[in-house]
Structures are given as C-alpha cells and as structure tokens.
Write a protein that holds these residues in place. Structure first.
Motif, short mmCIF file in Angstrom:
data_model
loop_
_atom_site.label_atom_id
_atom_site.label_comp_id
_atom_site.label_asym_id
_atom_site.label_seq_id
_atom_site.Cartn_x
_atom_site.Cartn_y
_atom_site.Cartn_z
N LEU A 148 0.83 -1.21 0.00
CA LEU A 148 0.00 0.00 0.00
C LEU A 148 0.86 1.26 0.00
O LEU A 148 0.51 2.26 -0.63
CB LEU A 148 -0.93 0.00 1.22
CG LEU A 148 -2.10 -0.98 1.18
CD1 LEU A 148 -2.80 -1.02 2.54
CD2 LEU A 148 -3.10 -0.64 0.09
N CYS A 152 0.30 0.59 -4.28
CA CYS A 152 0.03 -0.70 -4.91
C CYS A 152 0.66 -0.81 -6.30
O CYS A 152 0.07 -1.36 -7.23
CB CYS A 152 -1.46 -0.98 -4.98
SG CYS A 152 -2.14 -1.49 -3.37
N THR A 180 -3.51 -10.89 -3.55
CA THR A 180 -3.35 -9.79 -4.50
C THR A 180 -3.32 -10.34 -5.92
O THR A 180 -2.87 -11.47 -6.15
CB THR A 180 -2.06 -9.00 -4.23
OG1 THR A 180 -0.91 -9.85 -4.43
CG2 THR A 180 -2.03 -8.47 -2.80
N GLN A 184 -2.01 -1.41 -11.36
CA GLN A 184 -1.79 -1.55 -9.92
C GLN A 184 -2.09 -2.96 -9.43
O GLN A 184 -2.77 -3.76 -10.08
CB GLN A 184 -2.67 -0.55 -9.17
CG GLN A 184 -2.24 0.90 -9.36
CD GLN A 184 -3.19 1.87 -8.70
OE1 GLN A 184 -4.40 1.79 -8.88
NE2 GLN A 184 -2.64 2.80 -7.94
N PHE A 188 -7.85 0.27 -3.08
CA PHE A 188 -7.14 -0.80 -3.76
C PHE A 188 -7.80 -2.18 -3.61
O PHE A 188 -7.13 -3.19 -3.63
CB PHE A 188 -5.69 -0.85 -3.28
CG PHE A 188 -4.96 0.46 -3.47
CD1 PHE A 188 -4.61 0.89 -4.73
CD2 PHE A 188 -4.66 1.27 -2.39
CE1 PHE A 188 -3.96 2.10 -4.92
CE2 PHE A 188 -4.01 2.48 -2.55
CZ PHE A 188 -3.65 2.89 -3.83
#
Length: 199
Positions: A16, A20, A62, A104, A192
């Motif tokens: 973060l 990102c 992620t 991102q 995000f």
C-alpha cells in the motif's frame, strides 16, 4: 500475464505504501519472490496466514498483471498438484519485476483469522482507537458528527481502512458506512480493493 501473490498484514501494508505499484524487497533469508499462477493456489497459502502471528492473522490475495515480454523468460514450476504453479523470481530481480507490473496491484480476496487485530492507527487525526472492533464504532460517530472530519480521517488512515474494510463488512457493519469509506478512498485515489468483494 495475470499473477497472484498471497501476503500477510505487514507485507500488504508495504505494498500500500507504494500505492500498490510494487512488492517490497525480500529479506536476506528470502532469496526468491514467488508469485503464483492461479487464485486457488493463492487461496491455499492465504489460509495458512490466518493462524500466523507474523502475518498478522490475515491472508490477503493480491492480483496483478505483468508484461508478457518480461515474464516469459521465467519458467513455471509445479510444486505439488497441477494447480500449484509458481514463478521463482530471484530477489535481486524484484526491482525489474516491479517495473513491469501493469497498472496496480489489487486486493481480490482476504481471509481473517480469529486473532486479527489490524494496524495501529497513525493517531494524528483524533482517530486513536487501537481496537479493530471499536474503530468502526468511532468511524460511525465521526461521520454522524461531521462528514468533513470523516474525510480527514480517511486521508490519514487510508492504509488501515483498506486493510480493515472487508473485516468490518464481514461483521455486518452498516452498508452506508462501508460505502462512505469506499467513496472517500476513491476520491483520494487510495482505494485498492476489487469492486467484486463489496457486492
């Protein structure tokens, strides 16, 4: 190529901090960076994190895209069954790897353990509550009292809010407050989390 990386609380915070756009450097005892090729494998690893103190008792998944022309030079390794597919990126190559990430890194799933406590707040905006359950009560009070103060809290505590938002949602927190957090995170360009997780 679309890739996934399961991470704990503290690695996610470092991601973060780059807005990102990059993964943090590896530690000395970590010679490789291991992104995986499918979400199901990432999910298995994320489940381990929910019982791990060093991961903050949480597993974030992620998702990100990497330039095909860069990533194709790395071999795919199968380390278990047919879904256990990963790449082995030498730690010294991680900087170049990060430069080839497209757009991102997004949080596309998360699993919280029973002992999850989240991050400590920065404490510079009057938002000093350290208990993750009481934090949401404080946010509710702030937005009822003064929405401008609420916006200021989002500006300061955006990392904490990204990390805790789905935890609070899992508790059944009022959707109005969840949506307001998302709205202001988006206004500050500090949001995000995959939209699909909030449906």
């Amino acid at each position: 190529m679309k890739l996934y990386r399961p991470v704990g609380l503290y690695e996610m915070k470092k991601i973060l901090e780059t807005d990102c756009k990059a993964f943090p450097p590896r530690q000395k005892q970590q010679p490789y960076f291991y992104p995986v090729l499918n979400k199901s494998y990432a999910k298995e690893i994320a489940f381990w994190n929910v019982k791990d103190k060093d991961s903050g008792y949480v597993g974030f998944i992620t998702e990100f895209d990497v330039e095909d022309s860069y990533i194709e030079k790395y071999d795919v390794h199968c380390v278990g069954n047919e879904t256990h597919l990963e790449l082995w990126i030498p730690a010294e190559n991680l900087h170049n790897f990060n430069k080839n990430i497209i757009n991102q890194i997004k949080i596309v799933d998360v699993y919280y353990g029973d002992d999850y406590k989240g991050l400590l707040p920065r404490g510079v905006s009057g938002f000093k509550e350290t208990d993750v359950y009481k934090q949401i009560e404080l946010l509710q009070n702030i937005i009822k009292y003064n929405e401008f103060d609420f916006y200021g809290t989002v500006l300061v505590e955006w990392e904490l809010l990204n990390l805790n938002l789905l935890f609070w949602k899992s508790l059944g927190v009022d959707s109005y407050l969840i949506n307001k957090i998302v709205e202001y995170l988006q206004l500050t360009h500090k949001y995000f989390i995959s939209e699909s997780l909030l449906k």
